[in-house]
Design an enzyme around this catalytic site. Structure first.
Site: not given
Ligand code: NAD
Ligand code: UDP
Length: 319
Positions: A150, A179, A196, A215, A278, A281-282
């Site tokens: 990723y 996030n 959660f 965080t 993991d 912090q962020r």
């Molecule tokens: P999500 O998994 O809910 O949505 C992603 C969508 O992409 C899904 O509907 C999935 O079916 C589709 N998809 C996956 N692979 C595909 C492919 N090969 N062809 C066509 N469709 C495909 O995730 P989300 O939270 O809605 O995230 C959307 C975008 O934002 C992603 O690119 C993600 O990396 C980015 N993003 C999200 C977050 C967040 O906190 N939600 C944070 C950082 C970045």
């Molecule tokens: N996390 C947790 N319990 C869970 C799911 C996630 O403590 O059931 C923690 C995880 O280890 C991370 C933070 O929550 O430190 C955020 O996790 P998430 O997968 O939502 O996002 P990302 O790590 O990609 O920021």
């Protein structure tokens, strides 16, 4: 004088996902035509069922690792599973989605002379040593770990965006999303907010990974979508990358306590091992988004969690 919006044809890849479905709704609301492209890898049609009644909405089942040929004015490239559980299920496919997907949308943007926005991520900063993270920070990413498909996939996509901009003059926009949470999150995506809520509402133990002192900073979905739309509408010279997120940082243990309080749940905290790589912090530095886009989040974490509660409560009642 009120601004007159020009109707556009917009492609949203990953449009049936959590963020994509909110973005499609917002674009339709603004009067645009929307093509929602998705292969339903980490979603299903439920998120966009209500949108299918709209005459300006078209659902295109397609895998973005293969070329796509539609005529559009703007492209939002969101296709990619975002939760660690989903993106680690088939890591090779995750890399392909990020890299081939980016190439395919950039080729399309070139052919159509369309603007193209990449949904990048705070994961490009990896486990950051600089805190909070400004766009100028190059990150601390493990290239061979379980999150790399990723993180490195997204980093390579950013490279492709900037090389297409420099080499072919493609009009790019790169958003680094932190996030984000809200309704339409997949209940089994393993992300912390969905886990959660579901655990609290089902009276199950709350799975706290590590000591819960790591965080994160959580942004409510409507704020995030507003940031994406503003970035797309910004002048051509604004390419990004631009951080979009809510700088309200908290420990994951604190998040668990807040969700327990909002749901009125008596679930207990259960400590589980911290997943590999993991980040500790962020927190986004959003100075750039504030100055370039006049954007900043409006919804506090408290209000956003309260607005998210009914969505998850509805899912647990249906089950
Ligand atoms: P999500 O998994 O809910 O949505 C992603 C969508 O992409 C899904 O509907 C999935 O079916 C589709 N998809 C996956 N692979 C595909 C492919 N090969 N062809 C066509 N469709 C495909 O995730 P989300 O939270 O809605 O995230 C959307 C975008 O934002 C992603 O690119 C993600 O990396 C980015 N993003 C999200 C977050 C967040 O906190 N939600 C944070 C950082 C970045
Ligand atoms: N996390 C947790 N319990 C869970 C799911 C996630 O403590 O059931 C923690 C995880 O280890 C991370 C933070 O929550 O430190 C955020 O996790 P998430 O997968 O939502 O996002 P990302 O790590 O990609 O920021």
């Amino acid at each position: 004088m009120p601004t007159i919006q020009t109707k556009k044809r917009v492609l949203v890849t990953g449009g049936a996902g959590f963020l994509g479905s909110h973005l499609c709704a917002r674009l339709l609301q603004e009067g645009h035509e929307v093509i929602c492209l998705d292969n339903f890898y980490s979603s299903n049609e439920d998120n966009v069922l209500a949108l299918q009644r709209h005459s300006g909405f078209r659902l295109l089942e397609h895998d973005i690792t293969f070329p796509v040929d539609v005529k559009v004015d703007e492209i939002y490239n969101l296709a990619c599973p975002a939760s660690p559980v989903h993106y680690q299920r088939d890591p090779v496919q995750t890399v392909k989605t990020n890299v081939l997907g980016a190439l395919n949308v950039l080729e399309l943007a070139r052919r159509c002379n369309a603007r193209v926005l990449q949904a990048s991520t705070s994961e490009v900063y990896g486990d950051p040593i600089v805190h909070p993270q400004p766009e100028s920070y190059n990150g601390n990413v493990n290239p061979i770990g379980v999150r790399s498909c990723y993180d490195e996939g997204k980093r390579c996509a950013e490279t492709l965006f900037f090389d297409h901009h420099r080499q072919y003059g493609v009009h790019i926009k790169v958003a680094r999303i932190f996030n984000t949470y809200g309704p339409h999150m997949h209940p089994d995506d393993g992300r912390v907010v969905s886990n959660f809520f579901m655990q609290a509402l089902q009276g199950k133990d709350i799975t706290l990974y590590g000591d819960g002192q790591q965080t994160r900073s959580f942004c409510y979905v409507s704020d995030l979508i507003d940031g994406l739309v503003r970035l797309m509408a910004s002048p051509d010279w604004i390419t990004g990358p631009v951080n979009l997120g809510n700088p309200e940082e908290l420990q994951i243990r604190d998040l668990a306590e807040r969700i327990l309080a909002i749901t009125g749940s008596e679930s207990q905290l259960r400590i589980e091992p911290l997943p590999e790589n993991d980040p500790l912090q962020r927190k986004p530095d959003i100075t750039l988004a504030q100055s370039l886009l006049q954007w900043q989040p409006r919804i506090s974490l408290h209000d956003g969690l309260r607005m998210t509660h009914p969505y998850f409560a509805g899912l647990t009642q249906d089950a």
